[in-house]
Design a protein around this motif. Structure first.
Motif, PDB file in Angstrom:
ATOM      1  N   ASN A  57     -30.724   4.750  22.796  1.00 34.83           N
ATOM      2  CA  ASN A  57     -31.345   6.024  23.160  1.00 34.83           C
ATOM      3  C   ASN A  57     -31.698   6.793  21.887  1.00 34.83           C
ATOM      4  O   ASN A  57     -31.458   6.304  20.784  1.00 34.83           O
ATOM      5  CB  ASN A  57     -30.420   6.830  24.082  1.00 34.83           C
ATOM      6  CG  ASN A  57     -29.095   7.129  23.410  1.00 34.83           C
ATOM      7  OD1 ASN A  57     -29.025   7.857  22.426  1.00 34.83           O
ATOM      8  ND2 ASN A  57     -28.029   6.531  23.924  1.00 34.83           N
ATOM      9  N   GLU A  66     -29.327  16.916  28.402  1.00 37.06           N
ATOM     10  CA  GLU A  66     -30.145  16.971  29.619  1.00 37.06           C
ATOM     11  C   GLU A  66     -31.612  17.151  29.244  1.00 37.06           C
ATOM     12  O   GLU A  66     -31.931  17.515  28.106  1.00 37.06           O
ATOM     13  CB  GLU A  66     -29.696  18.157  30.498  1.00 37.06           C
ATOM     14  CG  GLU A  66     -28.208  18.160  30.850  1.00 37.06           C
ATOM     15  CD  GLU A  66     -27.784  16.991  31.731  1.00 37.06           C
ATOM     16  OE1 GLU A  66     -28.650  16.363  32.349  1.00 37.06           O
ATOM     17  OE2 GLU A  66     -26.583  16.677  31.761  1.00 37.06           O
ATOM     18  N   SER A  67     -32.485  16.903  30.212  1.00 37.74           N
ATOM     19  CA  SER A  67     -33.903  17.181  29.967  1.00 37.74           C
ATOM     20  C   SER A  67     -34.348  18.443  30.705  1.00 37.74           C
ATOM     21  O   SER A  67     -35.393  19.008  30.399  1.00 37.74           O
ATOM     22  CB  SER A  67     -34.757  15.986  30.392  1.00 37.74           C
ATOM     23  OG  SER A  67     -34.647  15.788  31.788  1.00 37.74           O
ATOM     24  N   HIS A  68     -33.561  18.908  31.691  1.00 32.72           N
ATOM     25  CA  HIS A  68     -33.960  20.069  32.485  1.00 32.72           C
ATOM     26  C   HIS A  68     -32.726  20.641  33.191  1.00 32.72           C
ATOM     27  O   HIS A  68     -31.683  19.981  33.253  1.00 32.72           O
ATOM     28  CB  HIS A  68     -35.014  19.664  33.522  1.00 32.72           C
ATOM     29  CG  HIS A  68     -34.516  18.607  34.463  1.00 32.72           C
ATOM     30  ND1 HIS A  68     -34.360  17.276  34.099  1.00 32.72           N
ATOM     31  CD2 HIS A  68     -34.089  18.682  35.733  1.00 32.72           C
ATOM     32  CE1 HIS A  68     -33.883  16.590  35.122  1.00 32.72           C
ATOM     33  NE2 HIS A  68     -33.696  17.416  36.118  1.00 32.72           N
ATOM     34  N   ILE A 102     -30.515  20.440  25.269  1.00 31.49           N
ATOM     35  CA  ILE A 102     -31.697  19.759  25.795  1.00 31.49           C
ATOM     36  C   ILE A 102     -32.022  18.610  24.845  1.00 31.49           C
ATOM     37  O   ILE A 102     -32.526  18.823  23.743  1.00 31.49           O
ATOM     38  CB  ILE A 102     -32.890  20.740  25.904  1.00 31.49           C
ATOM     39  CG1 ILE A 102     -32.579  21.877  26.890  1.00 31.49           C
ATOM     40  CG2 ILE A 102     -34.158  19.986  26.322  1.00 31.49           C
ATOM     41  CD1 ILE A 102     -32.576  21.489  28.360  1.00 31.49           C
ATOM     42  N   GLY A 103     -31.710  17.389  25.272  1.00 33.31           N
ATOM     43  CA  GLY A 103     -31.866  16.228  24.404  1.00 33.31           C
ATOM     44  C   GLY A 103     -33.253  16.092  23.791  1.00 33.31           C
ATOM     45  O   GLY A 103     -33.387  16.065  22.563  1.00 33.31           O
ATOM     46  N   PRO A 104     -34.306  16.018  24.609  1.00 37.25           N
ATOM     47  CA  PRO A 104     -35.642  15.784  24.052  1.00 37.25           C
ATOM     48  C   PRO A 104     -36.094  16.883  23.092  1.00 37.25           C
ATOM     49  O   PRO A 104     -36.997  16.654  22.296  1.00 37.25           O
ATOM     50  CB  PRO A 104     -36.539  15.752  25.305  1.00 37.25           C
ATOM     51  CG  PRO A 104     -35.631  15.427  26.423  1.00 37.25           C
ATOM     52  CD  PRO A 104     -34.293  16.005  26.084  1.00 37.25           C
TER      53      PRO A 104
END
Ligand code: CTP
Length: 246
Positions: A56, A177-179, A201-203
């Protein structure tokens, strides 16, 4: 541990970094002096065959910064790192692993700690049958079929251990998380059974030098606004020290 002659047992000189870490922790007057901390950081790599793996986007920058900040605060720190390109933090004993199962093994070997911080982005699944040889594209048009098995949940396992349950080991989890960060972080804290969970927020942060965190505990949530990862790491370590004292 293992010795050059092949013997195994007591008597092997500890690694110089481990000795330095222990001495620094002993002499420190910081808020975590005398505390022993394990931090996990980075991704894990789960092999498909000898040349391919699943991973990842975690860079290890936030987890490594936390290990560094904990050492600055006087703790003796063991960092269990997945494959990353960031350097080992000074004053921290770093153990390098590849897979989730190796990470679990390294964590278990160091689990006499006071604090566990699971910042690693551990792969949830690994490939069920790792091929011993490179899977070849043989021209037949046949695509490889991968099937997966679930990896052990390191954080949840540590949080279930007797020392965590009786309060001797303080566990901190992460959520990438992404959201819907607060919603997922709050649910994840309960699901993992940890007193403190740190959401990000990972991304929005993978590979970057800055981040923003939300801390969720039984009392509610608290935001650590956008800043450099080491600054956030120091704030997080101060929050952990404050909770330990309380
Ligand atoms: N974690 C772990 N071992 C795993 C998976 C996750 O120790 N096999 C830890 C991570 O280090 C982190 C926390 O659990 O502290 C949350 O990881 P995350 O991947 O965000 O959560 P998941 O359990 O994968 O949940 P979901 O798939 O719902 O996001």
């Amino acid at each position: 541990g293992d010795m050059a002659c092949g013997e195994y047992g007591l008597g092997r000189l500890a690694e110089p970094t481990a000795i330095m870490t222990a001495i620094t922790a002993m002499l420190s007057t910081g808020p975590l002096s005398g505390k022993h901390i394990i931090v996990t950081s980075g991704p894990t790599h789960e092999p498909i065959d000898p040349v391919r793996y699943i991973a990842n986007r975690s860079s290890g920058k936030q987890g490594h910064a936390i290990a560094k900040a904990a050492a600055e605060a006087g703790a003796s720190v063991v960092l269990v790192s997945g494959p990353v390109t960031v350097p080992d933090p000074a004053g921290v004993q770093t153990i390098h692993v590849e897979t989730a199962r190796q990470m679990l093994e390294a964590v278990e070997a160091a689990l006499s700690a006071d604090i566990f911080i699971g910042a690693a982005a551990v792969a949830d699944w690994r490939v069920a049958d790792v091929a011993g040889q490179k899977i070849k594209k043989d021209g037949s048009g046949q695509l490889p079929q991968l099937s997966f098995v679930e990896n052990p949940d390191i954080l949840a396992g540590v949080a279930q251990s007797a020392r965590a349950q009786n309060g001797a080991l303080y566990c901190v989890g992460f959520a990438a998380e992404s959201h819907d960060l607060l919603k997922h972080a709050t649910a994840k804290r309960e699901r993992k059974g940890v007193p403190l969970l740190v959401g990000n927020i990972g991304p929005a942060t993978f590979g970057l030098d800055d981040n923003a965190l939300v801390l969720v505990d039984a009392q509610g949530s608290q935001e650590l606004p956008h800043a450099g990862k080491l600054i956030l790491a120091r704030q997080l370590v101060a929050e952990i020290a404050r909770r330990l004292k309380a």
